[in-house]
Design an enzyme around this catalytic site. Structure first.
Site, PDB file in Angstrom:
ATOM      1  CG  HIS A 154      -4.617   3.071   3.316  1.00  0.00           C
ATOM      2  ND1 HIS A 154      -3.539   2.625   4.037  1.00  0.00           N
ATOM      3  CD2 HIS A 154      -5.528   3.483   4.244  1.00  0.00           C
ATOM      4  CE1 HIS A 154      -3.777   2.744   5.329  1.00  0.00           C
ATOM      5  NE2 HIS A 154      -4.979   3.269   5.475  1.00  0.00           N
ATOM      6  CG  HIS A 195      -0.368   0.380   2.491  1.00  0.00           C
ATOM      7  ND1 HIS A 195      -0.957   1.272   3.360  1.00  0.00           N
ATOM      8  CD2 HIS A 195       0.792   0.011   3.086  1.00  0.00           C
ATOM      9  CE1 HIS A 195      -0.190   1.421   4.432  1.00  0.00           C
ATOM     10  NE2 HIS A 195       0.865   0.670   4.294  1.00  0.00           N
ATOM     11  CB  SER A 199      -3.827   4.550   9.280  1.00  0.00           C
ATOM     12  OG  SER A 199      -3.886   3.612  10.319  1.00  0.00           O
ATOM     13  CB  CYS A 229       3.129   3.008   5.766  1.00  0.00           C
ATOM     14  SG  CYS A 229       3.149   1.437   6.661  1.00  0.00           S
TER      15      CYS A 229
END
Length: 177
Positions: free
Chosen positions: A171, A73, A168, A127
């Site tokens: 994505h 991702h 989060s 990330c």
């Protein structure tokens, strides 16, 4: 020596347990996954892409993974994300709308064939999986946030999702296997 963009006294080391880079200050013995304050994010991006990214996807072996799938991702965080910090930026201040503009531009480049999700993830993802081209390895139902899991399991191998929103951030997900 190549300029890392880190503040004086900080260096990049590799974790023995996770085999991922982290930031360490030998003087204070402080270690962290996110870059320290006063890091130059642009210099750090270039340095990390050059010295701390995997060149190819790590095949975790063929065989039975008991209903698990493997995805990569690209994550773009915003100040409303559950942890608005990353290896790229110690404090993320962009709005959700700005994050959406960024990720939609990345999606357009991927769909146009100008780049791949993995190539973009190395320098653009918020990330720590960026170091592995966004590869999250194998995971099963219940291992990820529901929105992420639902989108991942709906993809066929080789497919890339549209924008998926979780706590989060935003994505793009690619089903690898």
């Amino acid at each position: 020596m190549e300029e890392s963009g880190l503040p004086p006294g900080w260096e990049v080391r590799r974790s023995n347990t996770k085999n991922l880079p982290y930031y360490f200050c030998p003087e204070t013995k402080e270690s962290r996954w996110e870059p320290p304050a006063d890091t130059d994010p642009e210099k750090l991006k270039v340095y990390m892409a050059k010295f701390h990214s995997s060149k190819g996807l790590n095949a975790e072996g063929a065989g039975n993974h008991d209903g698990k799938i493997r995805c990569a991702h690209l994550l773009i965080k915003h100040y409303g994300s559950r942890r608005p910090a990353s290896w790229r930026e110690a404090k993320i201040t962009r709005t959700k709308e700005e994050a959406m503009s960024i990720i939609l531009a990345h999606e357009a480049r991927i769909r146009a064939g100008a780049t791949s999700l993995g190539d973009l993830a190395i320098t653009e993802s918020d990330c720590s999986s960026a170091r592995k081209r966004g590869d999250l390895g194998f995971f099963g139902r219940g291992d990820m946030q529901k929105e992420f899991e639902d989108a991942s399991f709906a993809l066929k191998p080789g497919e890339v999702s549209g924008v998926v929103e979780t706590a989060s951030g935003l994505h793009l997900i690619e089903r690898l296997e």
